[in-house]
Design an enzyme around this catalytic site. Structure first.
Site, PDB file in Angstrom:
ATOM      1  N   SER A  13     -87.611 -63.346  -7.727  1.00  0.00           N
ATOM      2  CA  SER A  13     -86.915 -62.552  -8.740  1.00  0.00           C
ATOM      3  C   SER A  13     -86.364 -63.454  -9.847  1.00  0.00           C
ATOM      4  O   SER A  13     -86.130 -62.995 -10.962  1.00  0.00           O
ATOM      5  CB  SER A  13     -85.755 -61.797  -8.078  1.00  0.00           C
ATOM      6  OG  SER A  13     -84.938 -62.726  -7.387  1.00  0.00           O
ATOM      7  N   TYR A  44     -82.647 -58.782  -6.994  1.00  0.00           N
ATOM      8  CA  TYR A  44     -83.276 -57.837  -6.059  1.00  0.00           C
ATOM      9  C   TYR A  44     -82.262 -57.384  -4.991  1.00  0.00           C
ATOM     10  O   TYR A  44     -82.389 -56.309  -4.422  1.00  0.00           O
ATOM     11  CB  TYR A  44     -84.462 -58.494  -5.344  1.00  0.00           C
ATOM     12  CG  TYR A  44     -85.750 -58.532  -6.145  1.00  0.00           C
ATOM     13  CD1 TYR A  44     -85.816 -58.054  -7.449  1.00  0.00           C
ATOM     14  CD2 TYR A  44     -86.919 -59.045  -5.578  1.00  0.00           C
ATOM     15  CE1 TYR A  44     -87.012 -58.100  -8.165  1.00  0.00           C
ATOM     16  CE2 TYR A  44     -88.114 -59.085  -6.283  1.00  0.00           C
ATOM     17  CZ  TYR A  44     -88.153 -58.609  -7.575  1.00  0.00           C
ATOM     18  OH  TYR A  44     -89.335 -58.639  -8.271  1.00  0.00           O
ATOM     19  N   CYS A  76     -89.409 -65.570  -1.851  1.00  0.00           N
ATOM     20  CA  CYS A  76     -88.211 -64.733  -1.944  1.00  0.00           C
ATOM     21  C   CYS A  76     -88.058 -63.999  -0.620  1.00  0.00           C
ATOM     22  O   CYS A  76     -88.962 -63.260  -0.211  1.00  0.00           O
ATOM     23  CB  CYS A  76     -88.393 -63.735  -3.091  1.00  0.00           C
ATOM     24  SG  CYS A  76     -87.089 -62.492  -3.209  1.00  0.00           S
ATOM     25  N   CYS A 190     -82.090 -67.006   1.568  1.00  0.00           N
ATOM     26  CA  CYS A 190     -82.401 -66.589   0.197  1.00  0.00           C
ATOM     27  C   CYS A 190     -82.820 -67.865  -0.504  1.00  0.00           C
ATOM     28  O   CYS A 190     -82.135 -68.892  -0.379  1.00  0.00           O
ATOM     29  CB  CYS A 190     -81.170 -65.996  -0.467  1.00  0.00           C
ATOM     30  SG  CYS A 190     -81.349 -65.748  -2.254  1.00  0.00           S
ATOM     31  N   THR A 191     -83.941 -67.809  -1.196  1.00  0.00           N
ATOM     32  CA  THR A 191     -84.476 -69.059  -1.755  1.00  0.00           C
ATOM     33  C   THR A 191     -83.594 -69.646  -2.855  1.00  0.00           C
ATOM     34  O   THR A 191     -83.737 -70.814  -3.201  1.00  0.00           O
ATOM     35  CB  THR A 191     -85.900 -68.837  -2.297  1.00  0.00           C
ATOM     36  OG1 THR A 191     -85.901 -67.711  -3.186  1.00  0.00           O
ATOM     37  CG2 THR A 191     -86.878 -68.595  -1.158  1.00  0.00           C
TER      38      THR A 191
HETATM   39  N1  DGL Z   1     -84.340 -65.390  -4.182  1.00  0.00           N
HETATM   40  C1  DGL Z   1     -84.282 -64.129  -3.556  1.00  0.00           C
HETATM   41  C2  DGL Z   1     -84.327 -64.231  -2.049  1.00  0.00           C
HETATM   42  O1  DGL Z   1     -84.856 -65.179  -1.516  1.00  0.00           O
HETATM   43  C3  DGL Z   1     -83.416 -62.992  -4.023  1.00  0.00           C
HETATM   44  C4  DGL Z   1     -82.365 -63.097  -5.060  1.00  0.00           C
HETATM   45  C5  DGL Z   1     -82.069 -61.747  -5.679  1.00  0.00           C
HETATM   46  O2  DGL Z   1     -82.841 -61.363  -6.564  1.00  0.00           O
HETATM   47  O3  DGL Z   1     -81.087 -61.070  -5.284  1.00  0.00           O
HETATM   48  O4  DGL Z   1     -83.901 -63.364  -1.349  1.00  0.00           O
END
Ligand code: DGL
Length: 265
Positions: A13, A44, A76, A190-191
């Protein structure tokens, strides 16, 4: 046969997938990369399952048609835990997802209490329940949704100052739960979060280790592309779904990750 110039497409995202890209660069330095960020849909974490699944499937459909990647990596956790199965069904390209690193955390914890930081959407997924049941039996897994850390990581990569309170709030969200004081291992599910791991380590204090999936994901991508030739015919591309000042502010950080070209989808 796979064309040597066919890219690997990493999707997130926002900037979170750069934590995966860093590992991928270490393992496959010659691989042409497209880093795609759905900044029009960021974050997201506060969206519904249906909204996330529709966005991810729609965007990856358009991107794979236009850029013909040899492999897609959904870098993600939110998108993967919700939409991986569905996207695999509709796209023909190999897809690697991102799974919360509960298994390695369960092997590492000595106190038996694991913390898991993710987005609000990720921590409520049955996917996480199943990982917990399979790999963390007999352990205590405490979960906390930390949207503030997504914003903090984005701001940090734009070169903006971030208030330490954002990190302290995330730590307190785990520490303040019953048994939270015994957490010795935290899953960064979360990445975005490995991008602020140093700051998190400061607020959790000594005696807490962090695990995330980036290295394992890069290994999986390397395994699936083993024996394939890689030729970079143009600078690696950063792809966004919306233009704006936020994108301009990210360009120096993107260049640091070897992304020297930018396009809007
Ligand atoms: N980087 C995303 C993940 O690994 C999500 C971040 C988001 O858009 O809230 O969950």
């Amino acid at each position: 046969m796979t064309e040597a110039s066919a890219p690997i497409l990493l999707f997130d995202s926002g900037v979170g997938g750069l934590s995966v890209l860093a590992e991928l660069r270490a393992q496959l330095p010659d691989a042409p990369i497209i880093y795609a960020a759905d900044n029009a849909g960021l974050p997201y974490g506060n969206k519904t399952e249906a909204q996330i699944a529709a966005r991810v499937a729609g965007l990856l459909g358009r991107m794979t048609e236009r850029y013909r990647p040899r492999l897609v990596c959904i870098a993600c956790n939110t998108a993967s835990t919700i939409a991986l199965g569905m996207v695999r069904e509709v796209l023909e390209v190999p897809i690697v997802g991102t799974v919360p690193a509960i298994k390695p955390a369960a092997a590492l914890t000595e106190t038996g209490t694991i913390g898991l930081l993710g987005t609000e959407a990720t921590i409520r997924q049955g996917y996480v329940d199943r990982l917990e049941a399979e790999f963390a039996q007999g352990k205590r897994l405490l979960r906390h949704g930390a949207p503030g850390l997504v914003a903090a990581a984005e701001a940090r990569l734009r070169g903006e100052p971030v208030d330490r309170a954002a990190y302290a709030r995330a730590a307190a969200g785990l520490r303040d739960q019953p048994g939270g004081e015994t957490i010795d291992t935290v899953v960064l599910a979360c990445t975005h979060f490995p991008l602020v791991e140093r700051e998190l380590a400061e607020v959790f204090g000594p005696g807490v280790g962090f695990v995330h999936g980036a290295q394992g994901i890069a290994r999986r991508v390397a395994h699936l592309t083993e024996g394939q030739a890689f030729v970079r015919t143009s600078p690696d591309l950063a792809l966004f779904t919306r233009d704006g000042e936020d994108v301009a502010a990210l360009l120096p950080a993107l260049a640091h990750y070897g992304l020297n070209r930018m396009e809007i989808l």
